[in-house]
Design a protein around this motif. Structure first.
Motif, PDB file in Angstrom:
ATOM      1  N   SER A   1       3.692   1.741  -1.429  1.00 58.83           N
ATOM      2  CA  SER A   1       4.586   1.818  -2.588  1.00 58.83           C
ATOM      3  C   SER A   1       3.834   2.236  -3.841  1.00 58.83           C
ATOM      4  N   ASP A   2       4.502   3.041  -4.666  1.00 62.91           N
ATOM      5  CA  ASP A   2       3.922   3.472  -5.945  1.00 62.91           C
ATOM      6  C   ASP A   2       4.099   2.400  -7.010  1.00 62.91           C
TER       7      ASP A   2
ATOM      8  N   LYS B   1      -1.956   0.793  -8.031  1.00 62.30           N
ATOM      9  CA  LYS B   1      -0.515   0.566  -7.939  1.00 62.30           C
ATOM     10  C   LYS B   1      -0.005   0.119  -9.302  1.00 62.30           C
TER      11      LYS B   1
ATOM     12  N   GLU C   1       0.820  -1.217   0.000  1.00 65.34           N
ATOM     13  CA  GLU C   1       0.000   0.000   0.000  1.00 65.34           C
ATOM     14  C   GLU C   1       0.852   1.264   0.000  1.00 65.34           C
TER      15      GLU C   1
END
Length: 139
Positions: free
Chosen positions: A77-78, A95, A75
């Motif tokens: 992290s891009d 994502k 969650e």
């Protein structure tokens, strides 16, 4: 929340490929990118051949430890880059997911790990371009 992009590298044991990728990204991006790595079934320690191969190019990953993959890490992290973790990797809407098909260095000597290390470096340099982050040496 941070303005800088965040990348999570995931493999099964978080002991080879994902640790080398995280090491390359930290080395090349400096503090311009948040870097995480995790494993669906983390090992006890980092693959010694991966440590040796990275040391040959001046990157020390001896302080890293295999870490369990959590939904919180995904969650936060891009970009989530998977390396053979299969269905164990949670998928969240919004994502960006990339799957890097890389040979597993488990049980291999350093001579067999070098080409994997070099392929990871090439992919990390491409990722930096996609993220529009100049390598640290160019800033």
């Amino acid at each position: 929340m941070s303005d800088k992009p965040s990348v999570l590298f995931v493999c099964v044991h978080n002991a080879g490929r994902s640790q080398m990728a995280a090491g390359w990204l930290r080395h090349l991006a400096g503090d311009a990118v948040e870097v995480r790595s995790a494993g669906s079934m983390p090992g006890d320690r980092i693959n010694p051949s991966a440590v040796e191969a990275m040391a040959e190019v001046g990157i020390d990953i001896t302080d890293q430890r295999p870490t369990i993959l959590t939904t919180e890490a995904v969650e936060a992290s891009d970009v989530v880059i998977t390396m053979g973790c299969g269905d164990a990797c949670p998928v969240f809407p919004g994502k960006r997911y990339l799957d890097w098909a890389l040979e597993d260095p488990a049980g291999k000597g350093v001579e067999s790990v070098r080409p994997i290390r070099d392929e990871i470096e090439s992919r990390i340099r491409g990722l930096l371009t996609e993220l529009q982050v100049a390598p640290a040496a160019n800033r």
